[in-house]
Enzyme design. Structure first.
Site, short mmCIF file in Angstrom:
data_model
loop_
_atom_site.label_atom_id
_atom_site.label_comp_id
_atom_site.label_asym_id
_atom_site.label_seq_id
_atom_site.Cartn_x
_atom_site.Cartn_y
_atom_site.Cartn_z
N GLY A 21 0.82 -1.21 0.00
CA GLY A 21 0.00 0.00 0.00
C GLY A 21 0.84 1.25 0.00
O GLY A 21 0.55 2.23 0.69
N ALA A 22 1.90 1.24 -0.81
CA ALA A 22 2.93 2.28 -0.74
C ALA A 22 2.65 3.51 -1.59
O ALA A 22 3.42 4.46 -1.54
CB ALA A 22 4.28 1.68 -1.15
N ASN A 23 1.58 3.51 -2.34
CA ASN A 23 1.36 4.64 -3.25
C ASN A 23 0.70 5.83 -2.58
O ASN A 23 0.64 6.93 -3.15
CB ASN A 23 0.52 4.21 -4.45
CG ASN A 23 -0.86 3.72 -4.06
OD1 ASN A 23 -0.98 2.60 -3.59
ND2 ASN A 23 -1.89 4.53 -4.25
N THR A 24 0.21 5.65 -1.35
CA THR A 24 -0.49 6.76 -0.69
C THR A 24 -0.35 6.64 0.82
O THR A 24 0.08 5.61 1.34
CB THR A 24 -1.98 6.75 -1.09
OG1 THR A 24 -2.62 7.94 -0.60
CG2 THR A 24 -2.69 5.54 -0.53
N GLY A 25 -0.71 7.70 1.53
CA GLY A 25 -0.80 7.66 2.98
C GLY A 25 0.47 7.26 3.70
O GLY A 25 1.57 7.67 3.35
N GLY A 27 2.00 4.39 3.85
CA GLY A 27 2.93 3.61 3.04
C GLY A 27 3.81 4.48 2.17
O GLY A 27 5.01 4.23 2.04
N SER A 149 -4.13 -0.98 14.93
CA SER A 149 -4.84 0.29 15.09
C SER A 149 -5.32 0.42 16.52
O SER A 149 -5.55 -0.59 17.21
CB SER A 149 -6.04 0.34 14.14
OG SER A 149 -6.93 1.39 14.48
N TYR A 174 -14.00 -3.64 10.82
CA TYR A 174 -12.68 -3.00 10.73
C TYR A 174 -11.91 -3.23 12.04
O TYR A 174 -10.75 -3.65 12.03
CB TYR A 174 -12.81 -1.50 10.47
CG TYR A 174 -11.47 -0.79 10.51
CD1 TYR A 174 -10.54 -0.98 9.50
CD2 TYR A 174 -11.13 0.02 11.59
CE1 TYR A 174 -9.29 -0.36 9.55
CE2 TYR A 174 -9.90 0.65 11.65
CZ TYR A 174 -8.98 0.45 10.63
OH TYR A 174 -7.74 1.06 10.68
#
Length: 303
Positions: A21-25, A27, A149, A174
């Site tokens: 998940g490295a493309n945003t946030g 990551g 979380s 979640y």
């Protein structure tokens, strides 16, 4: 300021990291810092165009960044197997940073039919980690980072309805997936030690960070500009991830913001709920995960 921030990340030259998940946030921010410190970073993402955009943004600050795209759809076990096979061809992997996740979407399912949040957030993390353990074990000091979380507190796993065929609560599912993350790294630490493995597993959480994970909040999104004033930025939210991946840590330790109620601030060692450290729950989740994914990490049960 006492605690860990990105300024505390030492030179990582010669090391290689996988960030899901490295493309945003979070990551993206973790990948940015690791690349700036000289590491090779494999951005494990579903969308090649988004990964390439993220790499271009990282290279704006670090022109010589050593980056690569690793195709990974964590909602598909076949994609996870392919990603692990590709990653295993790397000369070395120093850390797998399990960051990818989904938060409170409408009821949806993975390619194999699992409820999306449990399937992506836990089972996908479990499967990728299991498949990459042999590769990680080749490198002394290698680590697995699992992102939980603060939502894990008070969460309940519905063992009789893991696939949400009977009922579905966005927030409840979640929270349950994040409790599963915490139980996973707790049990994995016990088993790695029992096996005498050179791999260390560490947990982390970002507090309450301003990322696009909240895109399913619906009408509540109108409050986000106000709420963001009290949240970590994505860059701050990545500090626990970076500490878990590169800092001085305890095997099986849990790291997160040390400010007000664990919501924001510098990173340090933090506490977990009693449920997140329940050996019976942890063993049960491990066995269920092996059965559901048909992937066995091959680690002995701890006493």
């Amino acid at each position: 300021m006492s605690g860990f921030t990105e300024a505390d990340v030492l030179d990582q030259s010669g090391k290689a990291f996988i960030v899901t998940g490295a493309n945003t946030g979070l990551g993206f921010e973790a990948s940015r810092v690791l690349a700036a410190r000289g590491a090779r970073v494999l951005l494990a993402c579903r969308d090649k165009a988004k990964a390439e955009d993220a790499m271009a943004r990282i290279r704006e600050a670090t022109p010589k960044a050593d980056l690569a795209f690793l195709p990974l759809d964590q909602a598909d076990l076949a994609s996870i197997r392919t990603a692990a096979e590709l990653a295993a061809k790397e000369p070395r992997i120093d850390a797998l940073i399990n960051n990818a996740g989904v938060m409170t979407p409408p009821l949806a399912r993975t390619k194999q039919g699992f409820e999306l949040q449990f399937g992506v957030n836990h089972l996908g993390c479990f499967a990728l980690t299991a498949l990459l353990l042999p590769k990680l074990a080749e490198t002394k000091g290698s680590r697995v980072v699992v992102t939980s979380s603060i939502a894990h507190r008070g969460a309940k796993i519905d063992w009789d309805d893991l696939d949400a065929r009977k009922s579905y609560s966005r927030f409840g599912r979640y929270a349950a997936s994040k409790l599963a993350n915490a139980l996973f790294f707790f049990e994995m630490d016990r088993r790695l030690r029992a096996a005498g493995s050179p791999v260390t597993v560490v947990g982390c959480h970002p507090g309450s960070a301003s990322t696009n994970l909240g895109r399913y909040l619906g009408p509540l999104q109108v409050l986000l500009p106000l709420v963001k004033l009290f949240l970590n930025t994505a860059a701050m939210g990545a500090w626990p991830t970076l500490q878990a991946a590169t800092g001085r840590v305890k095997p099986g330790g849990y790291y997160g913001p040390t400010g007000f109620r664990g919501i924001r601030g510098v990173s340090g060692e933090v506490s977990r709920s009693a449920e997140a450290q329940d050996p019976e729950f942890a063993r049960r989740l491990w066995d269920v995960s092996v059965k559901m994914t048909a992937i066995d990490p091959g680690l002995p049960q701890a006493n």
